[in-house]
Each structure stands twice: as C-alpha cells, then as structure tokens.
Write an enzyme that holds these catalytic residues in place. Structure first.
Site, PDB file in Angstrom:
ATOM      1  N   TRP A  35      -8.305  -2.136 -12.785  1.00 39.67           N
ATOM      2  CA  TRP A  35      -7.545  -0.534 -12.708  1.00 39.67           C
ATOM      3  C   TRP A  35      -5.909  -0.935 -12.393  1.00 39.67           C
ATOM      4  O   TRP A  35      -5.635  -1.869 -11.522  1.00 39.67           O
ATOM      5  CB  TRP A  35      -8.051   0.236 -11.647  1.00 39.67           C
ATOM      6  CG  TRP A  35      -7.200   1.277 -11.241  1.00 39.67           C
ATOM      7  CD1 TRP A  35      -6.287   1.233 -10.589  1.00 39.67           C
ATOM      8  CD2 TRP A  35      -7.221   2.611 -11.841  1.00 39.67           C
ATOM      9  NE1 TRP A  35      -5.681   2.621 -10.287  1.00 39.67           N
ATOM     10  CE2 TRP A  35      -6.319   3.541 -11.288  1.00 39.67           C
ATOM     11  CE3 TRP A  35      -7.902   3.557 -12.905  1.00 39.67           C
ATOM     12  CZ2 TRP A  35      -5.978   4.750 -11.486  1.00 39.67           C
ATOM     13  CZ3 TRP A  35      -7.687   4.710 -13.026  1.00 39.67           C
ATOM     14  CH2 TRP A  35      -6.767   5.489 -12.297  1.00 39.67           C
ATOM     15  N   ASP A  38       0.772   3.562 -10.847  1.00 43.39           N
ATOM     16  CA  ASP A  38       2.199   3.449 -10.813  1.00 43.39           C
ATOM     17  C   ASP A  38       3.131   2.267 -10.781  1.00 43.39           C
ATOM     18  O   ASP A  38       2.461   0.924 -10.217  1.00 43.39           O
ATOM     19  CB  ASP A  38       2.762   4.063  -9.291  1.00 43.39           C
ATOM     20  CG  ASP A  38       1.800   5.358  -8.701  1.00 43.39           C
ATOM     21  OD1 ASP A  38       1.023   5.876  -9.651  1.00 43.39           O
ATOM     22  OD2 ASP A  38       1.841   5.624  -7.701  1.00 43.39           O
ATOM     23  N   GLN A  54       0.624  -0.443  -8.728  1.00 44.45           N
ATOM     24  CA  GLN A  54      -0.662  -0.366  -8.192  1.00 44.45           C
ATOM     25  C   GLN A  54      -1.944  -0.954  -8.638  1.00 44.45           C
ATOM     26  O   GLN A  54      -2.016  -0.491 -10.021  1.00 44.45           O
ATOM     27  CB  GLN A  54      -0.679   1.226  -8.029  1.00 44.45           C
ATOM     28  CG  GLN A  54       0.255   2.148  -7.088  1.00 44.45           C
ATOM     29  CD  GLN A  54      -0.040   1.568  -5.825  1.00 44.45           C
ATOM     30  OE1 GLN A  54      -0.860   2.162  -4.883  1.00 44.45           O
ATOM     31  NE2 GLN A  54       0.728   0.614  -5.199  1.00 44.45           N
ATOM     32  N   ASP A 164       5.440   6.411  -0.315  1.00 50.36           N
ATOM     33  CA  ASP A 164       6.179   6.039  -1.582  1.00 50.36           C
ATOM     34  C   ASP A 164       7.624   5.920  -1.280  1.00 50.36           C
ATOM     35  O   ASP A 164       8.430   6.474  -1.855  1.00 50.36           O
ATOM     36  CB  ASP A 164       5.859   7.085  -2.880  1.00 50.36           C
ATOM     37  CG  ASP A 164       4.506   7.425  -3.166  1.00 50.36           C
ATOM     38  OD1 ASP A 164       3.679   6.755  -2.757  1.00 50.36           O
ATOM     39  OD2 ASP A 164       4.008   8.417  -3.786  1.00 50.36           O
TER      40      ASP A 164
HETATM   41  C1  FRU Z   1       0.877   8.500  -7.376  1.00 50.66           C
HETATM   42  C2  FRU Z   1       0.116   8.054  -6.119  1.00 50.66           C
HETATM   43  C3  FRU Z   1       1.007   7.633  -4.938  1.00 50.66           C
HETATM   44  C4  FRU Z   1       0.366   6.498  -4.052  1.00 50.66           C
HETATM   45  C5  FRU Z   1      -0.430   5.643  -5.209  1.00 50.66           C
HETATM   46  C6  FRU Z   1      -1.734   5.306  -4.653  1.00 50.66           C
HETATM   47  O1  FRU Z   1       0.251   8.093  -8.724  1.00 50.66           O
HETATM   48  O2  FRU Z   1      -1.050   8.982  -5.670  1.00 50.66           O
HETATM   49  O3  FRU Z   1       1.722   8.872  -4.338  1.00 50.66           O
HETATM   50  O4  FRU Z   1       1.163   5.889  -3.569  1.00 50.66           O
HETATM   51  O5  FRU Z   1      -0.489   6.643  -6.405  1.00 50.66           O
HETATM   52  O6  FRU Z   1      -2.326   4.539  -5.696  1.00 50.66           O
END
Ligand code: FRU
Length: 488
Positions: A35, A38, A54, A164
């Site tokens: 997976w 972001d 991510q 974030d």
């Molecule tokens: C956005 C989000 C962010 C968070 C991340 C977690 O897509 O929800 O706010 O940091 O993904 O994976």
C-alpha cells in the site's frame, strides 16, 4: 538503518512478488509492492528530487504508516530507495503520518517533519497525534534524535485531528502549518513560527471552514505564485453542490494575501484543482529551476481499489508545474520533461474529420501512451476509452455547452458509474493532452487549465479508443506516442 526499517525492508523484499501485473503502471511512482497513499517530503536535495510517500510495507491495505522513498535526477526516471522512516517511538508507534522535508541551511541536513500517530482505541477511532522530526545527511538514511517530539501549543478548541506538518522558510522566519479540526468539526489550518526550526510559537488560525468546507482539512501546503499566497489542502466532508464536489473527498485551493498583522490569509472561495476521481493530498516542491512542482496521490479514500487483489495499491500522479493564470486560477501543466518518456510516434495525422456518420476508431494496443489532439471549431465530442463489456472512461468535451466531464464505469470491478465535471470557458478550439498508463488516465486541457485524473481498469484484450460526435469536428492534428516503462 534502525531495526524497524530492516524488518520492513525484508518483508517488502519477500512480498514484492506482485500476484498479477495487469494494472502495474509504467511511468508513475508506485511502491515495489503493498500500500501507498500521500506524497510526503517532496524536495530537491543534493542534486536529486526526493519523493517520500505514506507506505504500509506489510499489506496492500492501509495500516501502520512508514515513509517509502523514491529519488530521481530528472522527475521521470525514479528509483526505489530504502524505507526512510518507520514507527519506533512511543508517540509514533502506530504510524509516521504525512509531512514535509526541508533543508536546514546551517548544516545542509535534510529535516523530515511528520506526524506521530498512536491509537488510544482504534475501534472508537480515538488516537493521539504529535508532531516529530528526523534528520538525514545523505537524504537516504534518517535518524530520529533522542527527543524528537515537537513541543507545540494546541489551541483549546482543537480536536484530536492535528497533523501533516508543512514547513518552509519565508525569508524571515520558519513557518509550520498543520491540518486540524475543531471540537465542533470544522476543518482549518493552524500556523506556527520559529526562528531556528526547534522552538515553535503558535500564531493562530491561517484559514478555516465557515462550516461548508468540511470537517477536516488534510495535507495543507502554502505557496506563493506570482504575488499571491495560495493555500492548497484536501478538505474532507464537503457536500456535493450541483455538479461540484462530486467526489468522496476533494483537493483544491484558495488564493489570497497573507496579512502579517493578523496572521490570517484573506482569500477567495475554494476551487478544486483537479476534476478527476483520483487526486488527493497534493504536495509541492520548488526546484532549482524555480518551478513549483506538484504531485498528488492518484487514488481516493473510500473508493474501490481493484489492484489490492494483485498485491499492491496506490501511486502518485505525474509531476505538474503550477502556474497562476490571470483569472487567479491555477493551471497544472504537465512538466516539460514528460516529453522524454516518448518512444515511437504511432500516429501523426493532420485534419482528421469525424462526424455523426463516422466515429474514429484508434485502437488501443499499448499500455503506456500519450495522445495529443487539437480540435478546431466549437463543437461537442467525446473520447471513449472502452472495453468490450461497456466498461469505460469517457471524456466528454462540450464546447457548445461549456463543460467537460469524465464518466467512469467498471461495474465488474465494483466501481459503479459516476462522473466528474467542470465548467469550461468559452473557446473555439481546444488542445487535449492525455497520458494513459496501464490503469490511469490524466487529461490536460489547454496545457493544464482543466485537469482530470482518474484510475481506470480496462480489460486489456478488448480495448478501443473511439472519438465520437453528433456533429462534425476537425481534428487539426493528432499525435500518439508509445511511452517508456521506467520500471523495467
Ligand atoms: C491524507 C491522510 C493524512 C494522514 C495520512 C495517513 O490522505 O489522511 O491526513 O497523515 O493520510 O496515512
């Protein structure tokens, strides 16, 4: 490399056997397996572009977040690096959430700012989010200092969604913004300032929802284009409004001027930046050519993701250059370098006529393609990317009725028909540039004035591209290239 990274790297290596590569992309950033969501910490550092993302190295579903990492010298050819950040502290034990990377000019170190996530009770969705940082001398290996929590004041009316961090220097001070939600569930962005990147002072709310712009603003980025200050963010929970906001979640911007007395951004209304189904959590970087380049996650929360069956999920959009137009709207231009992806030209025709009597069938042999079309005259027409069983993506261009629409239907994959829409300005001719990767489509109208980004899942044995109209159109020129597969 700390142990948590070693462990994740070895699982990732074992699992990078993709079960089925039918939808694997040829020229977009994706992980070796499992997976991703972001983009994080996008930066030009020591002669290379870095994009972190991510990443759950253990599964094709979202879970404990790590920062995966790719680098590139040219924004085209990407290389997987070792995982950059892993949960290892009490406050980040359940995830290294999204954030920024910035260069400390005092020692040229790369500093990654992230959100540490810790579940209190996952079933009730209760958690704690604390900001943290890590440091690197080479852009590849990061260390977390012993006490790497960032001590900040959290306003009293804030709820537990605070994350974030985007960090930048404005010429006077360091700034940090955080996505946040109030106790009464309004999305907003908090602003902090620092002289030295270590002690942060809360200065106030940069911008917030009036109640209509969602309950949480994720992944904020604050940039300057021309002489305007622009806040980019991904609000969750905006209601559909006529043809607007027809997506699960949105990404867009407000344009204005930052007021240094009140520390507030006086701004325009909210505009979506991409009209496709799969564009979220945009992040930008400024490169050594002075360009503001944006990349976003090319998927969408809550949507069906058919590649999960194949052992992977998620990708980044193509890099786009952001330019502010005279009407204060942002254009997302495909970056110049994308031309380097071109291999052989498979079509090059001038003055092709299509009418209600005769569709234009282009065929669809290749997984990786770029199509350029220039259409003359005010007309309505559509370009269909279809498979045998009525499943398709259809781009409708209606110059007469002044709108463009992207319809998508993959019912056999569980994706019901839906469309995304934008009004377009009055024009007599239109230029359309389309990037097709195995399971994605990015449409740039008039060099990025309107953009649609969506995932697509065509049945490869039965594909066709068809241009249709109920009138007559003249395609002044049409060029199609095969594009390179950078991962081979
Ligand atoms: C956005 C989000 C962010 C968070 C991340 C977690 O897509 O929800 O706010 O940091 O993904 O994976």
């Amino acid at each position: 490399m700390y142990n948590q990274i070693k462990e994740a790297m070895s699982v990732l290596k074992e699992k990078s056997e993709i079960i089925d590569d039918r939808y694997r992309l040829g020229y977009h950033i994706m992980a070796p397996a499992n997976w991703i969501n972001d983009p994080n910490g996008c930066i030009f550092y020591n002669g290379k572009y870095h994009v972190f993302y991510q990443h759950n190295p253990f599964s094709e579903k979202w879970g404990p977040m790590y920062w995966g990492h790719v680098t590139s010298k040219d924004l085209i050819n990407w290389k997987h690096e070792i995982i950059a950040l892993a949960p290892s502290k009490e406050f980040d034990v359940d995830g290294i959430f999204s954030g920024t990377a910035t260069i400390n000019p005092e020692n040229n170190e790369l500093v990654a700012f992230y959100t540490g996530h810790r579940w209190i009770n996952q079933k009730d969705d209760t958690f704690e989010q604390i900001q943290g940082y890590a440091i690197s001398n080479d852009g590849i290996n990061f260390v977390k200092p012993k006490n790497n929590k960032i001590d900040i004041e959290v306003p009293k009316d804030s709820n537990h969604h605070i994350r974030d961090p985007k960090v930048w220097h404005d010429g006077h001070m360091w700034n940090m913004i955080l996505g946040n939600s109030t106790i009464d569930k309004r999305g907003r962005v908090l602003l902090y300032k620092s002289k030295d990147l270590s002690k942060w002072t809360y200065v106030g709310v940069l911008a917030e929802s009036n109640g209509e712009l969602g309950y949480m603003w994720e992944c904020p980025d604050f940039i300057r284009l021309e002489d305007k200050d622009i806040l980019l963010f991904s609000p969750q929970g905006i209601n559909e409004e006529g043809e607007k906001y027809k997506n699960y979640n949105q990404t867009g911007y407000v344009v204005g001027k930052f007021n240094y007395d009140t520390n507030k951004l006086e701004h325009s209304k909210f505009y979506e930046i991409d009209y496709g189904h799969d564009f979220y959590a945009i992040q930008t970087l400024k490169d050594n050519k002075g360009r503001r380049i944006a990349i976003a996650w090319m998927d969408m929360w809550e949507s069906i993701m058919p590649t999960q069956e194949d052992g992977w999920c998620g990708a980044m959009t193509l890099p786009r250059e952001l330019v502010l137009m005279k009407n204060d709207r942002i254009k997302m231009k495909p970056i110049e370098e994308l031309k380097d992806l071109r291999e052989e030209k498979i079509l090059d025709n001038d003055n092709v006529f299509v009418s209600d009597k005769k569709n234009l069938q282009l065929g669809w042999e290749n997984d990786f393609m770029e199509l350029n079309l220039s259409v003359e005259g005010k007309s309505n027409f559509s370009i269909e990317f279809n498979s045998d069983n009525d499943e398709k993506v259809e781009l409708q261009i209606n110059l007469l009725d002044r709108y463009a629409k992207l319809i998508r239907n993959y019912e056999t994959k569980g994706i019901e028909e839906s469309y995304r829409y934008t009004e377009i300005s009055d024009m007599n001719n239109i230029d359309i540039r389309i990037f097709i990767d195995s399971s994605s489509i990015e449409v740039f109208i008039n060099d990025g004035e309107y953009v649609f980004t969506s995932r697509m899942y065509p049945d490869k044995n039965n594909r066709n591209i068809v241009i249709k109209t109920k009138e007559k159109i003249n395609i002044r020129n049409m060029r199609v290239w095969n594009l390179k597969n950078i991962w081979q």
